[in-house]
Design a protein around this motif. Structure first.
Motif, PDB file in Angstrom:
ATOM      1  N   LEU A  18       0.844  -1.190   0.000  1.00 43.87           N
ATOM      2  CA  LEU A  18       0.000   0.000   0.000  1.00 43.87           C
ATOM      3  C   LEU A  18       0.876   1.236   0.000  1.00 43.87           C
ATOM      4  N   SER A  19       0.444   2.268  -0.720  1.00 39.47           N
ATOM      5  CA  SER A  19       1.231   3.493  -0.803  1.00 39.47           C
ATOM      6  C   SER A  19       0.291   4.681  -0.858  1.00 39.47           C
ATOM      7  N   ARG A  29      18.552  20.074 -13.088  1.00 43.45           N
ATOM      8  CA  ARG A  29      17.742  20.106 -11.885  1.00 43.45           C
ATOM      9  C   ARG A  29      18.392  19.276 -10.794  1.00 43.45           C
ATOM     10  N   LEU A  30      18.170  19.675  -9.561  1.00 45.33           N
ATOM     11  CA  LEU A  30      18.619  18.911  -8.403  1.00 45.33           C
ATOM     12  C   LEU A  30      17.387  18.348  -7.710  1.00 45.33           C
ATOM     13  N   ASN A  31      17.311  17.023  -7.655  1.00 47.96           N
ATOM     14  CA  ASN A  31      16.227  16.346  -6.945  1.00 47.96           C
ATOM     15  C   ASN A  31      16.801  15.623  -5.726  1.00 47.96           C
ATOM     16  N   ALA A  32      16.006  15.439  -4.705  1.00 48.29           N
ATOM     17  CA  ALA A  32      16.498  14.793  -3.487  1.00 48.29           C
ATOM     18  C   ALA A  32      15.369  14.021  -2.822  1.00 48.29           C
ATOM     19  N   TYR A  33      15.763  13.081  -1.964  1.00 43.98           N
ATOM     20  CA  TYR A  33      14.769  12.363  -1.165  1.00 43.98           C
ATOM     21  C   TYR A  33      15.392  11.936   0.164  1.00 43.98           C
ATOM     22  N   TYR A  34      14.522  11.744   1.119  1.00 47.00           N
ATOM     23  CA  TYR A  34      14.891  11.238   2.439  1.00 47.00           C
ATOM     24  C   TYR A  34      13.971  10.064   2.740  1.00 47.00           C
ATOM     25  N   LYS A  35      14.539   8.918   3.082  1.00 46.24           N
ATOM     26  CA  LYS A  35      13.755   7.707   3.310  1.00 46.24           C
ATOM     27  C   LYS A  35      14.057   7.153   4.690  1.00 46.24           C
ATOM     28  N   TRP A  36      13.005   6.855   5.421  1.00 50.74           N
ATOM     29  CA  TRP A  36      13.121   6.324   6.786  1.00 50.74           C
ATOM     30  C   TRP A  36      12.358   5.013   6.865  1.00 50.74           C
ATOM     31  N   GLN A  37      13.081   3.928   7.161  1.00 54.36           N
ATOM     32  CA  GLN A  37      12.494   2.608   7.349  1.00 54.36           C
ATOM     33  C   GLN A  37      12.138   2.494   8.823  1.00 54.36           C
ATOM     34  N   PHE A  38      10.883   2.823   9.169  1.00 56.21           N
ATOM     35  CA  PHE A  38      10.539   2.951  10.583  1.00 56.21           C
ATOM     36  C   PHE A  38       9.874   1.709  11.157  1.00 56.21           C
ATOM     37  N   GLU A  94       8.834  -2.868  10.276  1.00 48.82           N
ATOM     38  CA  GLU A  94       8.907  -4.016   9.391  1.00 48.82           C
ATOM     39  C   GLU A  94       8.012  -3.784   8.179  1.00 48.82           C
ATOM     40  N   GLY A  95       8.634  -3.562   7.036  1.00 53.68           N
ATOM     41  CA  GLY A  95       7.879  -3.322   5.808  1.00 53.68           C
ATOM     42  C   GLY A  95       7.288  -1.936   5.705  1.00 53.68           C
ATOM     43  N   SER A  96       7.673  -1.017   6.584  1.00 55.68           N
ATOM     44  CA  SER A  96       7.116   0.335   6.581  1.00 55.68           C
ATOM     45  C   SER A  96       8.202   1.343   6.238  1.00 55.68           C
ATOM     46  N   ALA A  97       7.873   2.284   5.375  1.00 62.46           N
ATOM     47  CA  ALA A  97       8.850   3.296   4.970  1.00 62.46           C
ATOM     48  C   ALA A  97       8.146   4.612   4.715  1.00 62.46           C
ATOM     49  N   LEU A  98       8.857   5.688   5.019  1.00 61.47           N
ATOM     50  CA  LEU A  98       8.386   7.037   4.756  1.00 61.47           C
ATOM     51  C   LEU A  98       9.410   7.742   3.885  1.00 61.47           C
ATOM     52  N   THR A  99       8.960   8.329   2.781  1.00 62.30           N
ATOM     53  CA  THR A  99       9.863   8.981   1.842  1.00 62.30           C
ATOM     54  C   THR A  99       9.428  10.418   1.620  1.00 62.30           C
ATOM     55  N   LEU A 100      10.366  11.342   1.781  1.00 63.06           N
ATOM     56  CA  LEU A 100      10.148  12.748   1.486  1.00 63.06           C
ATOM     57  C   LEU A 100      10.905  13.078   0.204  1.00 63.06           C
ATOM     58  N   THR A 127       5.469  10.405   0.972  1.00 59.64           N
ATOM     59  CA  THR A 127       4.906   9.100   0.614  1.00 59.64           C
ATOM     60  C   THR A 127       5.117   8.110   1.751  1.00 59.64           C
ATOM     61  N   ILE A 128       4.067   7.367   2.069  1.00 57.12           N
ATOM     62  CA  ILE A 128       4.152   6.292   3.066  1.00 57.12           C
ATOM     63  C   ILE A 128       3.880   4.972   2.361  1.00 57.12           C
TER      64      ILE A 128
END
Length: 775
Positions: free
Chosen positions: A254-255, A721-730, A732-738, A770-771
């Protein structure tokens, strides 16, 4: 206890068919899977298969066939010792001594060279392509091919096919003021065709830019003439979309995304076996999103889904069916944000937001269905029945300007048009694939009979409406944005195009040596088309032609280097296609040659592709003139990935060897693109930071003007262009991406509109959260 097989029993075992399901990965993993599935024993020296890959496949094969398939790609072979024991050998023979058969199965695994920081780049030795008319690895294919994994764009919140192709090697991305979507070209010509699993998908080049990437596992971009796979093909590029396979493992992804311009995006991906025996597997992908473009009043709504069922009726019989459906609505006409005129000086200011009046936008409906019945006749031969159907419907209202913009008053006079397009195509094919021996040489052979029937019906309504658009100085905002919606039809025109192509194709792949392969394809086509148009002359044209399409290619491996050459003689029946009006067909014969090299470096972490091509059009059938110029050029692409960095570099250089007087648009001679991504892990907190710089060269176009046949120079400045992201695996199977697109809010042009001669602004800085949850 010792089990002894008689000669008859051993022969019966050798003919046993097993359901092999091998995933892409290392050769050692595939050997383990084969040993477990067929209950055999494999002896191998770990140094012999170190760093060697394996192409994943799901087929019903015998144990010997499966072993041969995975070992031949690495230049290895096997020797059978006893009834169920096999020894893997190199080209020079048995390594580490043969001896007696071992009773230990291969259970070791090599270290994974890929990192979890990046979605791994697709390897051309792990992907099988049928672009040459018969299946072979992309590296062995005598053609320029780029592989794109849509997952590599997810961290940066890029989910459209258009966004992916826009940064692909050798692809020119242009704007379209009428449709609001992108158009794509390669080697100076429209991309032709767009395919799903090798089947025709969409009539309009611009229609596919809004197609969601969530339904697909891989994009295969074949540059060069590709009529050997389809019924026609100009020397440009084709895009083959490979949908996600049905899954035996039960899962749910799910996203949910929310951002400034991506108001919301919800997606679900579910798969698994539907029966306890795992013979019936399924997959379902659903997407819903609302997106606002840089315009204040632009709302684009998308809803779509993809469903697939794969049923193994027996060890030798498989049934596969899937369907893709997507609906797009553009609430406002602000999609591409063009400038007023084609005086494109370098721009680094605030972006224009409100160009179009407040009119209702367009609606588009895309659908594709595919049915496949596959029967493994014996250990060598296979029969396939394939049926597909594609539909495309669109309804849009747009302005037609009748003069150049007035630069003093920043105003334009225009009237209105409404376009309705209904396209559908049906294709059926039956094929027989197998292997024969020709003078002791192994030959893969494929015989296919197919029939394609398509119709494109277009209605163009001239509205009883005249308006004046006035733009505010320095902001390019429309002062009279809330214009009344035109609803009276002044005149109506139709354009009805029907095409039917019946063909028989014979393709073969001859292994002259273990490193030399000769591929050939001959297609006999019988084409019938009828054009009934009232837009220009009100005439009806029809033609009934028979012709041959020929392809020859040779590929030579020298260590990690693959050399190739190809020759094609193809008749293209889509040469007269225009993005706004299907005026008619203009069949042209293209004779093309290509020479190239593909090389792996640093244990296949780096890949280099270099090719030179030449294309020469010739008059065919009723063609009154030749619309394409003789062209030649060369292209280069380099990719590299290690634990923290991904690099994609591409350069294209083309030139026309004759005057372009009969062409409306002359495309840039050079195009380079660069994408460099870097990720930094923070393992203690399960966090990852990533950034990517993407850019392309300045592009010079020569376009037609509004009122006469003269052409004007339009330049699209170089941009980055400069693109960036931050990803946190918080969890089991869960992630948050900025995700942050265009971090520096760089003002840039994102394509030249070939209809108007304006440039389209690129998107400003935008942030998306995104979650993701995997069950």
């Amino acid at each position: 206890m010792t089990l002894t097989l008689t000669a008859g029993e051993a022969e019966a075992w050798a003919e046993s068919i097993y359901p092999f399901d091998l995933q892409q990965g290392s050769l050692s993993q595939c050997l383990n899977t084969i040993a477990r599935t067929a209950n055999i024993y494999i002896s191998v020296d770990s140094q012999l298969i170190a760093d060697k890959p394996c192409t994943g496949f799901s087929q019903r094969l015998s144990a010997q066939q499966a072993l041969k398939k995975v070992l031949s790609e690495s230049g290895l072979h096997y020797q059978q010792v006893g009834d169920v024991h096999f020894v893997v050998q190199g080209e020079a023979g048995v390594s580490q001594g043969q001896g007696g058969p071992t009773e230990i199965r291969v259970t070791f695994s090599l270290p994974d060279k890929q990192t979890t920081l990046f979605t791994p780049l697709s390897d051309w030795q792990d992907v099988t392509s049928s672009s040459s008319g018969i299946a072979q690895s992309v590296k062995q294919l005598p053609q320029t091919v780029s592989l794109v994994n849509p997952k590599t764009f997810l961290s940066f919140s890029q989910t459209d096919l258009g966004e992916v192709l826009r940064s692909s090697p050798g692809i020119y991305s242009t704007a379209n003021a009428i449709t609001g979507n992108r158009e794509f070209r390669a080697r100076g010509n429209l991309l032709n065709p767009f395919l799903i699993d090798g089947q025709p998908f969409a009539e309009s080049n611009f229609a596919v830019s809004e197609l969601d990437a969530g339904y697909f596992n891989l994009f295969e971009i074949n540059r060069g003439t590709n009529g050997v796979q389809q019924d026609n093909g100009v020397n440009s590029a084709s895009v083959n979309l490979l949908p996600k396979p049905a899954s035996e493992e039960v899962f749910l992804d799910l996203s949910a995304s929310y951002g400034e311009l991506l108001n919301r995006r919800l997606s679900a991906d579910i798969g698994g076996a539907l029966l306890n025996s795992s013979k019936l597997m399924g997959r379902l992908v659903m997407v819903e999103q609302k997106q606002q473009d840089a315009a204040d009043h632009s709302h684009n709504i998308r809803s779509g889904g993809y469903g697939r069922l794969t049923w193994h009726l027996s060890d030798a019989l498989k049934l596969d069916f899937y369907h893709i459906e997507q609906q797009d609505q553009q609430r406002e006409r602000s999609k591409i944000r063009p400038l007023l005129y084609a005086d494109l000086t370098p721009y680094d200011g605030p972006l224009s937001t409100n160009f179009w009046p407040n009119w209702s936008g367009g609606e588009q409906h895309l659908g594709f269905s595919h049915f496949l019945l596959e029967h493994q006749l014996n250990s060598t031969w296979r029969a396939r029945l394939s049926l597909s159907k594609a539909i495309q419907k669109s309804d849009m209202l747009f302005q037609e300007f009748n003069s150049f913009p007035d630069r003093q008053t920043l105003s334009m006079a225009y009237w209105a048009y409404q376009q309705q397009l209904h396209y559908k195509t049906y294709k059926g094919s039956i094929s027989l694939d197998g292997e024969i021996s020709l003078y002791s040489l192994p030959v893969d052979i494929s015989l296919t009979a197919s029939s394609t029937d398509s119709r494109s019906f277009q209605r163009l309504n001239e509205m009883d409406y005249q308006g004046m658009l006035v733009i505010q100085h320095h902001s390019f905002e429309a002062l009279n944005r809330d214009e009344p919606l035109p609803d009276n039809v002044l005149a109506s025109y139709i354009n009805d195009l029907r095409v039917k192509v019946d063909s028989i194709k014979l393709a073969s792949l001859i292994s002259l040596t273990t490193s030399t392969r000769l591929s050939a394809s001959v297609r006999r086509n019988h084409s019938r088309y009828l054009v009934d148009s009232s837009i220009f002359f009100g005439e009806t044209e029809e033609d009934n032609s028979q012709y041959n399409n020929l392809y020859l290619g040779i590929s030579q491996a020298i260590g990690e280097i693959q050399l190739y050459a190809s020759y094609t003689d193809i008749v293209d029946f889509r040469s007269g296609y225009l993005s706004m009006l299907n005026i008619g067909l203009l069949p042209v014969r293209h004779i093309s040659t290509e020479l190239g090299i593909k090389a792996d470096f640093w244990q296949r972490k780096g890949q280099l592709s270099l090719s030179a091509y030449q294309s020469r059009p010739q008059k065919f059938g009723l063609a009154p003139d030749i619309t394409y110029n003789k062209q030649a050029g060369w292209e280069a692409e380099f990719r590299y990935q290690n634990q923290a960095i991904q690099i994609n570099l591409a350069y294209a250089r083309r030139h026309s060897v004759q005057s372009a007087d009969n062409a409306n648009v002359q495309f840039p001679d050079t195009l380079y693109r660069a994408t460099v991504g870097y990720s930094l892990p923070w393992k203690a907190l399960n966090m990852t930071f990533g950034a990517a710089i993407e850019g392309e060269s300045r592009q010079h176009y020569l376009l037609r003007t509004f009122i006469d046949t003269n052409r004007v120079n339009v330049s699209q400045p170089a941009s980055w262009r400069l693109n960036a992201y931050y990803k946190w695996q918080f969890g089991e199977g869960s992630a948050l991406t900025l995700s942050i697109k265009n971090v520096l809010d760089k003002g840039y042009f994102d394509g030249v509109d070939l209809v108007r001669g304006w440039a389209a602004y690129g998107a400003p800085r935008q942030i998306t959260l995104t979650i993701d949850q995997h069950f």
